[in-house]
Design an enzyme around this catalytic site. Structure first.
Site, PDB file in Angstrom:
ATOM      1  N   GLN A  94       0.831  -1.206   0.000  1.00 59.94           N
ATOM      2  CA  GLN A  94       0.000   0.000   0.000  1.00 59.94           C
ATOM      3  C   GLN A  94       0.867   1.257   0.000  1.00 59.94           C
ATOM      4  OE1 GLN A  94      -2.023   0.748   3.692  1.00 59.94           O
ATOM      5  NE2 GLN A  94      -3.688   1.882   2.731  1.00 59.94           N
ATOM      6  N   GLU A 128      -9.992  -0.932   5.521  1.00 59.65           N
ATOM      7  CA  GLU A 128      -8.824  -1.163   6.353  1.00 59.65           C
ATOM      8  C   GLU A 128      -9.256  -1.276   7.815  1.00 59.65           C
ATOM      9  OE1 GLU A 128      -5.609   1.524   5.412  1.00 59.65           O
ATOM     10  OE2 GLU A 128      -4.430   0.903   7.146  1.00 59.65           O
ATOM     11  N   SER A 177      -4.701   7.276  13.003  1.00 57.96           N
ATOM     12  CA  SER A 177      -4.340   7.189  14.424  1.00 57.96           C
ATOM     13  C   SER A 177      -5.584   7.302  15.298  1.00 57.96           C
ATOM     14  CB  SER A 177      -3.374   8.314  14.784  1.00 57.96           C
ATOM     15  OG  SER A 177      -4.083   9.537  14.791  1.00 57.96           O
ATOM     16  N   ASN A 178      -5.443   6.918  16.556  1.00 53.10           N
ATOM     17  CA  ASN A 178      -6.597   6.991  17.457  1.00 53.10           C
ATOM     18  C   ASN A 178      -7.085   8.427  17.647  1.00 53.10           C
ATOM     19  OD1 ASN A 178      -6.419   4.263  17.578  1.00 53.10           O
ATOM     20  ND2 ASN A 178      -6.235   4.113  19.803  1.00 53.10           N
TER      21      ASN A 178
END
Ligand SMILES: Cc1cc2nc3c(=O)[nH]c(=O)nc-3n(C[C@H](O)[C@H](O)[C@H](O)COP(=O)(O)OP(=O)(O)OC[C@H]3O[C@@H](n4cnc5c(N)ncnc54)[C@H](O)[C@@H]3O)c2cc1C
Lengths: 395, 352
Positions: free
Chosen positions: A126, A244, A380-381
């Protein structure tokens, strides 16, 4: 309300279990159990076994060679595979590019590429992120300029996971520099042996090699390799990112990690007693077990919604945040359970020397450090929270 | 009230900090910390010449320091410089040699390297369950993750002798030593003893061992404070310079408040470490040290994990200094008693 699986789902689970019992090679599950690094051959071997059974492309519809599983069946398979210590299915071709081509690809692209993903002829990686474009993916700079029936690509991609095993890469590239940044991006397929491409390894915090950087210098790619329309790549990118994020909760991995943590903490002695009987440590294990039990149900509730009302929405971000933190906590406790015994740098000689400890112990700290990535990649979180703020809270 | 360092300690801190910045810069560390012998023997000698090791021992033992604040001064600088040299073993050995009234000239001038072997696989932190046995000055058992043991001349080994604990000197060449590197840099060893000859250093050594362990724990707290300061500087610099969405990421409130929490925890860790340093030699030494090791261990992990997370992918790489600071900060908790071990020690005081 009924929290149990239906009879059909239980029958399916038993079938999966029996298949894994019989067909998962022991050397592979051993390697996965202790957290060792899998090589290309290991992963290819497992893919081929699943493909022979028709179970490799678990998310694909039947017409493209998938098993046609419901979201719940897919979940059951993933949970059982994790429980059996099966190697993870490499997502780039199967879980990412496959669905993209099925939705946006031309008939020729589908006919040519999808079978090669299934039979392992191609290994995709990717090419999204760039050094300056991580969370802000739309700011990517790698350029693709049309020249006759080719695109000429210049720029750099980074963080390319398992690129060292790949022969192809799907990339987001900039095809237009004016207007909104999202509107000038295209999705393109590139063969890695094209002249002008150089791949360099990036060594990670714990010493392993799983990511790479990829440099493009005047790389000529046929225009047929464009997926969808020119400058429409952002739509595809967003579609792919939601894919994803499926199975991002990683419930199966966490259940497995919890089981092993308990076994470990029963084996390890502190103050003359098993560590798991120490109230402080036991409380930490109990805390994360409770979180995981809730997570399992949260995950099933979202699967149920997907099954009854179509695709899950932004709430998958909740799964990503909680799921990654639970896994990281489990890894953390396993490292802490060992105390100083987790400190050695894992090396072949450590691993091979039984006198120096149980094989799964050798990798405990490395696993903890490596899995810090879980809350960083795939959005990201913090980015997940931003998504939730807008989409769920409407703030 | 005076929270400033004495002139002597400030000079020591400055010269060690400068020495590490000049000679032990990140590149150099990368070359030595992860390959045998997992430190730099030449720089060990130079560091000893600065007087760093003398600062760890009291005057009566030939040093010029040895108090809690001498220890924290040295180790804070070592932490800030992310130095993998085995100074911890030297400090703890010096305590044991001082208790025994033994000569430690070689230890203090750096010519003999000492490692202290107390922990075992089933008893990594505590003295109660030590299984290594001493009979007729012969030792049998296994000592696990002996820091600095991969390149030590002498081991000071804690062993059960009759009903009490004793400390023996074992020459490195007499024992079976399996050395290895550590995930956060530096080296350690497994020490396999099989009727290995030792020289009795201390009988009834429990108090001396506890004192050496407490000194080591204080040192680790100070090392963590130094490493947290350095990590925080790297983090703030990154938050100010890394741009996403057209602005420095430090402009996102989601990160700002967490960066503030990081600083708050570091200040708390600094304070409890100062408290522990001031209690050395007092009756509540062990309790204060355990409080410090608990809070510092927790803070160090938070700082490490937050620094990685707020950097994003770049902190996952070997090349980034922050990843090595983070590894050290996380693994410091596993040395000489983790958060839970020391929390229990504090809690045990409530029973009395
Ligand atoms: C091991 C690993 C494997 C990877 N594999 C691949 C791969 O195969 N292919 C690929 O294309 N990419 C891959 N990635 C890249 C990954 O997707 C990015 O690392 C990720 O998107 C974060 O980008 P960044 O690292 O540039 O961090 P940055 O975007 O620079 O973020 C730094 C910090 O700022 C925070 N932040 C940024 N913007 C905001 C905001 N608006 N609000 C609040 N906080 C914010 C982030 O959450 C983070 O904490 C991988 C990364 C890793 C670590």
């Amino acid at each position: 309300m009924d929290l149990s699986f239906t009879d059909e789902e239980i029958a399916f689970r038993d079938e999966v279990r029996a298949f894994l019992d019989e067909n998962l090679p022991k050397d592979l599950s051993d390697k996965v159990r202790v957290g060792g690094e899998l090589d290309k051959d290991d992963m290819d071997r497992w893919h081929a076994i699943l493909n022979a059974k028709g179970w490799l492309a678990s998310g694909w519809p039947v017409e493209f060679g998938g098993p046609g599983w419901s979201p719940v069946e897919k979940h059951i398979f993933e949970e059982e595979a994790a429980r059996a210590n099966a190697p993870r299915i490499v997502p780039f071709g199967l879980a990412m590019l496959g669905p993209v081509l099925q939705k946006f690809g031309s008939k020729e692209q589908q006919d040519e590429i999808l079978p090669r993903i299934l039979d392992g002829s191609d290994w995709w990686c990717q090419g999204y992120s760039e050094p300056g474009a991580g969370s802000d993916l739309a700011s990517l700079k790698t350029r693709a300029v049309r020249d006759g029936d080719h695109y000429v690509i210049n720029g750099q991609k980074t963080w390319t996971t398992l690129g060292q095993f790949a022969n192809k890469i799907f990339c987001l590239v900039r095809t237009k520099t004016d207007g909104k940044p999202q509107e000038g991006i295209s999705f393109i397929l590139v063969e890695l042996d094209t002249p002008g491409i150089e791949m360099r390894p990036i060594k990670l915090i714990e010493g392993g090699h799983e990511v790479n950087e990829v440099f493009f210098t005047d790389v000529r790619v046929p225009v047929e390799n464009l997926v969808g329309e020119e400058n429409q790549g952002w739509t595809i990118a967003k579609f792919l990112l939601t894919h994803e994020r499926t199975n991002i909760a990683g419930v199966g991995f966490s259940m497995k990690a919890l089981e092993e943590l308990k076994a470990q903490a029963r084996r390890i002695k502190r103050g003359g007693r098993p560590l798991l009987e120490n109230p402080l440590f036991a409380a930490r294990v109990a805390d994360v077990e409770i979180e995981l039990e809730a997570m399992k149900i949260t995950n099933l509730r979202m699967l149920y919604r997907a099954q009854t009302q179509g695709q899950p929405g932004p709430e998958t971000s909740i799964l990503k945040i909680k799921g990654t933190v639970i896994r990281q906590t489990l890894n953390d406790l396993s490292r802490r359970a060992l105390g100083p015994a987790a400190a050695p740098f894992p090396s072949e000689e450590m691993f091979g020397n039984a006198a120096l400890g149980e094989p799964e112990d050798v990798y405990a700290a490395a696993k903890y450090f490596n899995n810090r990535k879980l809350s960083i990649f795939g959005g990201s979180n913090e980015i997940q929270r931003n998504i939730l703020t807008k989409a769920m809270l409407e703030l | 009230m005076d929270f400033s360092l004495t002139e002597d300690r400030r000079m020591l801190s400055d010269s060690l900090t400068r020495f590490l910045a000049d000679k032990y810069a990140f590149d150099h560390r990368g070359k030595v910390a992860y390959d045998a012998p997992f430190h730099d023997p030449a720089l060990w000698g130079e560091m000893a010449e600065l007087g760093v090791l003398y600062a760890l021992a009291p005057e009566k033992a030939g040093g010029f320091g040895g108090t809690g604040f001498d220890i924290t001064t040295v180790f804070e600088a070592l932490g800030r410089g992310l130095c993998p040299e085995p100074v911890l073993g030297t400090l703890m050995a010096s305590k044991l040699l001082t208790a025994a009234g033994a000569d430690q000239a070689g230890l203090l001038d750096g010519s003999r390297r000492y490692a202290v072997a107390i922990g075992e696989l089933d008893a990594p932190y505590d003295l109660d369950n030590i299984a290594t046995l001493a009979e007729d000055d012969k030792l049998s058992g296994r000592k696990s993750v002996v820091y600095g043991g991969n390149d030590a001349d002498v081991f000071l080994v804690a062993a059960r002798k009759g009903d009490a604990l004793a400390v023996y000197e074992v020459t490195g060449t007499d024992a079976q030593v399996t050395g290895y590197g550590l995930i956060d840099g530096g080296g350690a060893a497994e020490l396999f003893l099989d009727a290995t000859p030792g020289t009795l250093l201390l009988d009834d050594a429990e108090a001396a061992l506890t004192d050496a362990l407490d000194a080591g724990r204080l040192a680790l707290c100070a090392e963590a404070v130094g490493a947290m300061d350095a990590t925080n500087e790297i983090l703030l610099d990154y938050l100010r310079t890394r741009k996403q969405f057209g602005v420095a990421i430090g402009k996102f409130q989601a990160l700002q408040h967490r960066a503030v929490d990081v600083v708050t925890e570091i200040e708390q860790a600094r304070s409890i470490t100062i408290l522990a340093a001031s209690r050395m030699g007092e009756t509540d030494q062990s309790r204060a040290v355990s409080m410090a090791k608990t809070l510092t261990g927790r803070a160090a992990r938070l700082v490490a994990e937050e620094a990685i997370q707020m950097h994003g992918g770049i902190a996952m790489t070997w090349e980034a200094a922050v990843s090595h600071f983070a590894k050290r900060l996380v693994m410091i908790d596993a040395q000489l008693g983790d958060v839970d071990f020391h929390l229990e020690r504090v809690m045990a005081g409530y029973a009395a």
